[in-house]
Design an enzyme around this catalytic site. Sequence first.
Site, PDB file in Angstrom:
ATOM      1  N   ARG A  35       0.808  -1.243   0.000  1.00 50.16           N
ATOM      2  CA  ARG A  35       0.000   0.000   0.000  1.00 50.16           C
ATOM      3  C   ARG A  35       0.832   1.280   0.000  1.00 50.16           C
ATOM      4  O   ARG A  35       0.356   2.351   0.343  1.00 50.16           O
ATOM      5  CB  ARG A  35      -0.981   0.029   1.177  1.00 50.16           C
ATOM      6  CG  ARG A  35      -1.957  -1.135   1.159  1.00 50.16           C
ATOM      7  CD  ARG A  35      -3.125  -0.887   2.095  1.00 50.16           C
ATOM      8  NE  ARG A  35      -3.998  -2.040   2.102  1.00 50.16           N
ATOM      9  CZ  ARG A  35      -3.847  -3.086   2.905  1.00 50.16           C
ATOM     10  NH1 ARG A  35      -2.862  -3.109   3.783  1.00 50.16           N
ATOM     11  NH2 ARG A  35      -4.668  -4.100   2.850  1.00 50.16           N
TER      12      ARG A  35
ATOM     13  N   LYS B  68       3.128  11.334 -11.573  1.00 44.92           N
ATOM     14  CA  LYS B  68       2.362  10.396 -12.403  1.00 44.92           C
ATOM     15  C   LYS B  68       3.184   9.123 -12.544  1.00 44.92           C
ATOM     16  O   LYS B  68       4.343   9.172 -12.970  1.00 44.92           O
ATOM     17  CB  LYS B  68       2.097  10.987 -13.797  1.00 44.92           C
ATOM     18  CG  LYS B  68       0.968  12.000 -13.835  1.00 44.92           C
ATOM     19  CD  LYS B  68       0.638  12.370 -15.268  1.00 44.92           C
ATOM     20  CE  LYS B  68      -0.478  13.391 -15.350  1.00 44.92           C
ATOM     21  NZ  LYS B  68      -0.728  13.840 -16.737  1.00 44.92           N
TER      22      LYS B  68
ATOM     23  N   GLU C 127      10.595  18.584 -24.839  1.00 49.72           N
ATOM     24  CA  GLU C 127       9.835  18.943 -23.627  1.00 49.72           C
ATOM     25  C   GLU C 127      10.330  20.271 -23.055  1.00 49.72           C
ATOM     26  O   GLU C 127       9.546  21.057 -22.531  1.00 49.72           O
ATOM     27  CB  GLU C 127       9.915  17.826 -22.580  1.00 49.72           C
ATOM     28  CG  GLU C 127       9.431  16.452 -23.074  1.00 49.72           C
ATOM     29  CD  GLU C 127       7.911  16.351 -23.299  1.00 49.72           C
ATOM     30  OE1 GLU C 127       7.167  17.255 -22.882  1.00 49.72           O
ATOM     31  OE2 GLU C 127       7.482  15.344 -23.908  1.00 49.72           O
TER      32      GLU C 127
ATOM     33  N   LYS D 164       7.026  23.159 -14.247  1.00 52.90           N
ATOM     34  CA  LYS D 164       6.224  21.965 -13.989  1.00 52.90           C
ATOM     35  C   LYS D 164       5.802  21.935 -12.515  1.00 52.90           C
ATOM     36  O   LYS D 164       4.650  21.614 -12.197  1.00 52.90           O
ATOM     37  CB  LYS D 164       6.979  20.689 -14.370  1.00 52.90           C
ATOM     38  CG  LYS D 164       6.132  19.450 -14.071  1.00 52.90           C
ATOM     39  CD  LYS D 164       6.302  18.291 -14.986  1.00 52.90           C
ATOM     40  CE  LYS D 164       5.250  17.236 -14.677  1.00 52.90           C
ATOM     41  NZ  LYS D 164       5.408  15.998 -15.396  1.00 52.90           N
TER      42      LYS D 164
ATOM     43  N   GLU E  62      -4.670  16.948 -12.345  1.00 53.83           N
ATOM     44  CA  GLU E  62      -5.077  17.353 -13.696  1.00 53.83           C
ATOM     45  C   GLU E  62      -6.576  17.626 -13.828  1.00 53.83           C
ATOM     46  O   GLU E  62      -7.244  17.131 -14.725  1.00 53.83           O
ATOM     47  CB  GLU E  62      -4.623  16.300 -14.729  1.00 53.83           C
ATOM     48  CG  GLU E  62      -4.524  16.887 -16.125  1.00 53.83           C
ATOM     49  CD  GLU E  62      -3.714  16.033 -17.094  1.00 53.83           C
ATOM     50  OE1 GLU E  62      -2.609  15.599 -16.737  1.00 53.83           O
ATOM     51  OE2 GLU E  62      -4.216  15.812 -18.200  1.00 53.83           O
TER      52      GLU E  62
ATOM     53  N   ARG F 272      -3.035  21.492 -15.409  1.00 55.88           N
ATOM     54  CA  ARG F 272      -1.963  20.515 -15.671  1.00 55.88           C
ATOM     55  C   ARG F 272      -2.024  20.023 -17.120  1.00 55.88           C
ATOM     56  O   ARG F 272      -1.005  19.629 -17.688  1.00 55.88           O
ATOM     57  CB  ARG F 272      -2.046  19.345 -14.680  1.00 55.88           C
ATOM     58  CG  ARG F 272      -0.855  18.410 -14.810  1.00 55.88           C
ATOM     59  CD  ARG F 272      -0.637  17.496 -13.625  1.00 55.88           C
ATOM     60  NE  ARG F 272       0.512  16.639 -13.884  1.00 55.88           N
ATOM     61  CZ  ARG F 272       1.105  15.879 -13.000  1.00 55.88           C
ATOM     62  NH1 ARG F 272       0.687  15.840 -11.757  1.00 55.88           N
ATOM     63  NH2 ARG F 272       2.155  15.126 -13.338  1.00 55.88           N
TER      64      ARG F 272
ATOM     65  N   ASN G 290       0.384  19.161 -21.858  1.00 56.85           N
ATOM     66  CA  ASN G 290       0.181  18.293 -23.033  1.00 56.85           C
ATOM     67  C   ASN G 290       0.230  19.065 -24.344  1.00 56.85           C
ATOM     68  O   ASN G 290      -0.245  18.562 -25.371  1.00 56.85           O
ATOM     69  CB  ASN G 290      -1.166  17.565 -22.915  1.00 56.85           C
ATOM     70  CG  ASN G 290      -1.095  16.472 -21.890  1.00 56.85           C
ATOM     71  OD1 ASN G 290      -0.081  15.792 -21.778  1.00 56.85           O
ATOM     72  ND2 ASN G 290      -2.145  16.311 -21.117  1.00 56.85           N
TER      73      ASN G 290
ATOM     74  N   HIS H  59       0.842  17.290 -27.592  1.00 58.07           N
ATOM     75  CA  HIS H  59       0.733  15.852 -27.327  1.00 58.07           C
ATOM     76  C   HIS H  59      -0.471  15.204 -28.017  1.00 58.07           C
ATOM     77  O   HIS H  59      -0.432  14.016 -28.314  1.00 58.07           O
ATOM     78  CB  HIS H  59       0.674  15.589 -25.823  1.00 58.07           C
ATOM     79  CG  HIS H  59       2.011  15.738 -25.137  1.00 58.07           C
ATOM     80  ND1 HIS H  59       2.757  16.892 -25.213  1.00 58.07           N
ATOM     81  CD2 HIS H  59       2.731  14.879 -24.367  1.00 58.07           C
ATOM     82  CE1 HIS H  59       3.874  16.737 -24.514  1.00 58.07           C
ATOM     83  NE2 HIS H  59       3.886  15.536 -23.991  1.00 58.07           N
TER      84      HIS H  59
ATOM     85  N   HIS I  13       0.515  12.177 -29.943  1.00 58.45           N
ATOM     86  CA  HIS I  13       0.059  10.812 -29.613  1.00 58.45           C
ATOM     87  C   HIS I  13      -0.543  10.135 -30.844  1.00 58.45           C
ATOM     88  O   HIS I  13      -0.389   8.929 -31.033  1.00 58.45           O
ATOM     89  CB  HIS I  13      -0.976  10.838 -28.484  1.00 58.45           C
ATOM     90  CG  HIS I  13      -0.360  11.038 -27.133  1.00 58.45           C
ATOM     91  ND1 HIS I  13      -1.043  11.600 -26.079  1.00 58.45           N
ATOM     92  CD2 HIS I  13       0.869  10.761 -26.665  1.00 58.45           C
ATOM     93  CE1 HIS I  13      -0.248  11.662 -25.022  1.00 58.45           C
ATOM     94  NE2 HIS I  13       0.921  11.158 -25.353  1.00 58.45           N
TER      95      HIS I  13
ATOM     96  N   HIS J 103       8.709   9.551 -28.531  1.00 58.42           N
ATOM     97  CA  HIS J 103       7.661  10.436 -28.004  1.00 58.42           C
ATOM     98  C   HIS J 103       8.019  11.907 -28.260  1.00 58.42           C
ATOM     99  O   HIS J 103       7.197  12.679 -28.777  1.00 58.42           O
ATOM    100  CB  HIS J 103       7.504  10.141 -26.512  1.00 58.42           C
ATOM    101  CG  HIS J 103       6.572  11.052 -25.804  1.00 58.42           C
ATOM    102  ND1 HIS J 103       5.207  11.009 -25.980  1.00 58.42           N
ATOM    103  CD2 HIS J 103       6.803  12.065 -24.924  1.00 58.42           C
ATOM    104  CE1 HIS J 103       4.648  11.941 -25.235  1.00 58.42           C
ATOM    105  NE2 HIS J 103       5.584  12.595 -24.588  1.00 58.42           N
TER     106      HIS J 103
END
Length: 357
Positions: free
Chosen positions: A118, A140, A182, A224, A234, A238, A242, A245, A249, A262
Amino acid sequence: MKTLEVDLGHRSYPIHIGSQLLSNSDLLKPHIQGKSVVIVTNETVAPLYLGTLKTQLSNYRCDSIVLKDGEAHKNLETLNTIYTRLLEQRYDRKTTLIALGGGVVGDIAGYAAASYQRGIPFIQIPTTLLAQVDSSVGGKTAVNHPLGKNMIGAFYQPQCVLADTEVLKTLPPRELAAGLAEVIKYGLLGDREFLLWVKDNMDALKDCDNATLTTAIERSCQMKAEIVAADEREGGQRALLNLGHTFGHAIETEMGYGEWLHGEAVGAGMVMAAEMSRACGWIKQEDLDLAKEVIAAADLPTQPPSKMTPDTFLQHMARDKKVIDGSLRLVLLKALGHAVVTADFDQAALMATLERE
Ligand code: NAD
Ligand code: GLY
């Protein structure tokens, strides 16, 4: 060395940035609570940096788990091998997990730490530029599912992030460029002056000059950290992270993961976001030209692969996480250095961008 803080109340943590940090045990020790440490790394990074890190941890019970390299191994099976090793060796809840590697290692180790018994303490030592400016900061964590990328995961913040610029010297140039995408993203979305600084310092960045990299990583992480502190899960801003992106993507998915990195897809995606912002009448032609110039200077693609048609883009974009109630939201530029997340755009501008008019 520069130190920043991600301000999340009692879960706040420092980001240390500079050269030769891997051989400075004083930075790690305050964040190790128990007597045991397990380093998660991969078969590429281990021969380069695992020995140096282990030397700093000689006062602890210290084990390492060396994963296979690559996005293809960012899955539940790899995660299970980590749980099994921790259980077999009877590691308890005070054990600190250290991720030593790029975003793939950081995301897997982070989720292992979030879920083992946990939740156990976790430290990020990112070794790619992408991981130092993006994935190691903000909590994340995830692994991929056969039906989707990053679909099994958690928000779980580390105890500290240690970004050593020296390790970037062994990165393949394509991976360094992917990280620069980035860095450029932060300039485009929130700081025009920083974008101009990146343009002026591109050669030093590509040459891995420690001081120049430290400045770039510091400004990126600062932006960031501010966004994460304001919107950890998000709910709103946030999503600005992206930028490029949604288009990117679509390119990655259509080409098959690994064909385009990426960061390369994000490079072309950011040009498309800037082109669409121009088509909406929000940014000037000279701003669009500047965005393209910086992205090209980083050796990143400035257009999508020729096999991408408007239809293939639209199919992939409809599955984007930013789609709400069937409505596509995009991160676009109201000005260079001012991004917004919006569904309020001219559909004709989107089609003109996808048709490459
Ligand atoms: P990666 O982890 O696959 O690393 C790229 C390559 O560089 C790998 O082959 C790796 O072994 C190698 N490498 C790492 N450090 C090295 C070094 N110092 N010298 C030589 N080689 C080195 O890729 P990445 O670009 O770092 O990360 C991509 C991953 O990050 C994706 O899975 C993506 O989903 C994830 N990501 C997560 C977040 C987040 O917020 N958690 C954000 C962005 C990306
Ligand atoms: N990389 C996007 C985020 O951390 O939100």
